[in-house]
Design a protein around this motif. Structure first.
Motif, PDB file in Angstrom:
ATOM      1  N   HIS A 274       0.853  -1.187   0.000  1.00  0.00           N
ATOM      2  CA  HIS A 274       0.000   0.000   0.000  1.00  0.00           C
ATOM      3  C   HIS A 274       0.890   1.238   0.000  1.00  0.00           C
ATOM      4  O   HIS A 274       1.881   1.280   0.733  1.00  0.00           O
ATOM      5  N   GLN A 467      -4.142  -0.286  -3.217  1.00  0.00           N
ATOM      6  CA  GLN A 467      -2.718  -0.185  -3.563  1.00  0.00           C
ATOM      7  C   GLN A 467      -2.227   1.263  -3.424  1.00  0.00           C
ATOM      8  O   GLN A 467      -1.155   1.518  -2.926  1.00  0.00           O
ATOM      9  N   LEU A 497      -6.740   1.687   6.188  1.00  0.00           N
ATOM     10  CA  LEU A 497      -5.885   0.494   6.169  1.00  0.00           C
ATOM     11  C   LEU A 497      -6.102  -0.357   7.414  1.00  0.00           C
ATOM     12  O   LEU A 497      -6.133  -1.590   7.348  1.00  0.00           O
TER      13      LEU A 497
END
Ligand SMILES: Cc1cc2nc3c(=O)[nH]c(=O)nc-3n(C[C@H](O)[C@H](O)[C@H](O)COP(=O)(O)OP(=O)(O)OC[C@H]3O[C@@H](n4cnc5c(N)ncnc54)[C@H](O)[C@@H]3O)c2cc1C
Length: 502
Positions: A274, A467, A497
């Motif tokens: 990420h 991503q 996240l």
């Protein structure tokens, strides 16, 4: 097979990047691999506290815009940043009682300035939906720009005023003076928004912009103290300086099993699961303009469209140290400057063109020997190219023209040192802060904030989700352009996240 820890790379060690890093690290510690890559040689980004002539000054973010509910005010309080032994910029708040002077050295009385100031404030309050009843306004605006609405308001006011007695002041007619005082307020508004011209500012977005209530204050111990506090929670080595990202390759399969690869200016690479991109809207605009390929594959057209439509302007600050031989009554005044317009034949050629759309020059606190002025748009960019002598000379000549000599001793060089910021030409910023340009909307900020890919679901399978995530002040649709907007955006992406990994 040993499962690898997810690797999160944050691009940019400004307020958004460090808030995200701080949140991620304090929430899950070393169970994520965390790296912050910063293209410059310092942390803070558009927050940069410095020293000038013995005083603490801010080259970037200056104010906490409203203390009630501000998370940054809370951090500043908790970390003893609200007190200092050293004098700091605007430690008395905003200076009161300005001296408003028109080109040619005409001191304006409150009776000639206040009605126009009130008109301007009422028009802005109307645009921002702060007036209780719409009838209090002169005209209504539908799909206008802020600039065209303001100009309509001024025209309606001047029409009503034209029958009244007109007294001129020197080379100024009453009407030209009213227009020039109005233009001075427009210049102040340009600085708040960073728009070169208010006609490029979207009318409808103004009402959605949110500021915290309560006092506006500057940070006694320096804005960078808040940044240092956020960074202090991170273990050594997490923040890597002088790591400028040139290209972000995403949607990859195979590379160490991680879908994103960053390419740095020193030709090294780093893979990630990420990436949180926090670079400024200006850097994004440059990286997605024709012929540039910061993202590979290129960003989807909806996101690229939002980046190109949203506004991002240049604001610079100029600090000048008064010549030790300069003496004025009670130090240097809080000077509001009213100029003839750039195309007027009455303008004095000694006053440089680049000063004419700047509205004030004032000590950074009562009796300070350092004075400050803010520049916006084209003039702010021009300022970046001038030499120190040109800036000192330009300001000195302007002061000689404006300030009646009874207020100060007449020396030709009024300043002996200058510090000006250069946010527009710095490749890591390419400007100062964002605004909602006419033709865009706050929805574009939401589009900019969308992660890529958002879901690893049916349509996009087998691409792993999240991503590339986007944070930074320009991704917050109600607090854009501010430090707290950047802070909230960093928290938002860290939480995204954390939620993803449950
Ligand atoms: C003159 C001025 C006055 C301001 N006044 C105020 C104010 O009074 N109050 C207020 O609330 N806000 C103010 N602001 C705005 C505020 O400073 C910003 O909104 C906020 O700091 C932005 O934080 P950010 O993390 O979004 O972006 P940034 O601070 O720009 O952080 C992004 C980081 O990314 C880095 N970077 C860029 N490109 C790359 C790359 N290719 N590779 C690696 N790293 C890269 C940059 O070096 C930077 O450190 C002001 C700004 C300026 C310039």
């Amino acid at each position: 097979m040993v499962s690898k820890k997810p690797r999160v790379v944050i691009i940019g060690a400004g307020m958004a990047g460090l808030t995200a890093a701080n949140k991620l690290y304090t929430a899950v510690g070393a169970s994520l691999e965390l790296v912050v890559v910063e293209g410059g040689s310092r942390i803070g980004g558009r927050i940069s506290t410095a020293e000038f002539s013995g005083d603490r000054i801010e080259q970037g973010a200056t104010w906490i815009h409203g203390i009630d509910g501000s998370p940054l005010y809370k951090i500043a309080g908790d970390t003893n940043l609200l007190i200092s032994d050293q004098p700091w910029e605007c430690m008395d708040g905003t200076l009161e009682d300005p001296l408003t002077v028109a080109e040619g050295g005409h001191l304006l009385t409150p009776s000639s300035v206040d009605p126009i100031s009130r008109l301007f404030k009422n028009l802005m309050d109307f645009i921002q939906c702060k007036l209780e009843t719409a009838e209090q306004c002169l005209v209504s605006g539908d799909d206008l720009s802020v600039g065209s609405f303001l100009r309509r308001g001024l025209a309606a006011y001047l029409e009503l005023e034209k029958e009244k007695n007109a007294t001129s002041v020197g080379s100024w007619s009453k009407r030209s003076l009213q227009q020039a005082v109005f233009a001075m307020h427009e210049s102040i508004q340009r600085t708040y928004t960073s728009a070169h011209d208010l006609s490029s500012l979207d009318y409808n977005a103004e009402k959605d912009y949110v500021l915290f209530p309560g006092d506006e204050i500057t940070v006694a111990g320096g804005y960078s103290g808040i940044i240092n506090h956020l960074a202090s929670a991170l273990p050594a080595g997490v923040i890597q300086l002088d790591r400028k990202v040139e290209k972000i390759e995403w949607a990859l399969s195979g590379c160490e099993g991680r879908p994103v690869v960053l390419h740095f200016s020193d030709e090294t690479t780093m893979s990630a699961d990420h990436v949180i991109v926090t670079v400024s809207l200006g850097v994004l605009k440059a990286g997605t303009s024709e012929g540039s390929n910061m993202f590979q594959p290129p960003l989807p057209s909806c996101k690229a469209g939002a980046i190109s439509r949203l506004g991002y302007g240049v604001v610079n600050k100029v600090f000048l140290q008064l010549n030790p031989n300069y003496r004025g009554d009670d130090g240097f005044p809080f000077l509001q400057m009213v100029f003839h317009p750039s195309d007027s034949e009455l303008r004095n050629p000694k006053i440089p063109q680049w000063i004419r759309r700047t509205s004030f020059l004032c000590p950074i606190y009562n009796n300070s020997r350092v004075v400050l002025s803010w520049f916006t748009g084209q003039e702010a960019l021009e300022l970046e190219k001038l030499t120190d002598d040109e800036i000192i000379g330009g300001f000195s000549r302007t002061i000689s023209n404006l300030l009646p000599s009874k207020h100060h001793n007449e020396i030709s060089q009024k300043f002996n040192k200058v510090l000006r910021t250069q946010w527009g030409s710095s490749p890591l910023f390419l400007g100062s802060y964002s605004y909602v340009a006419a033709g865009s909307s706050i929805d574009d900020m939401d589009t900019l904030a969308e992660p890529l890919p958002k879901y690893g679901g049916v349509d996009l399978a087998p691409l792993p989700p999240l991503q590339i995530l986007f944070a930074g002040e320009a991704t917050h649709k109600t607090h854009y352009s501010t430090t707290h907007g950047a802070y909230f955006s960093g928290l938002r992406e860290a939480n995204r996240l954390l939620k993803h990994y449950n």
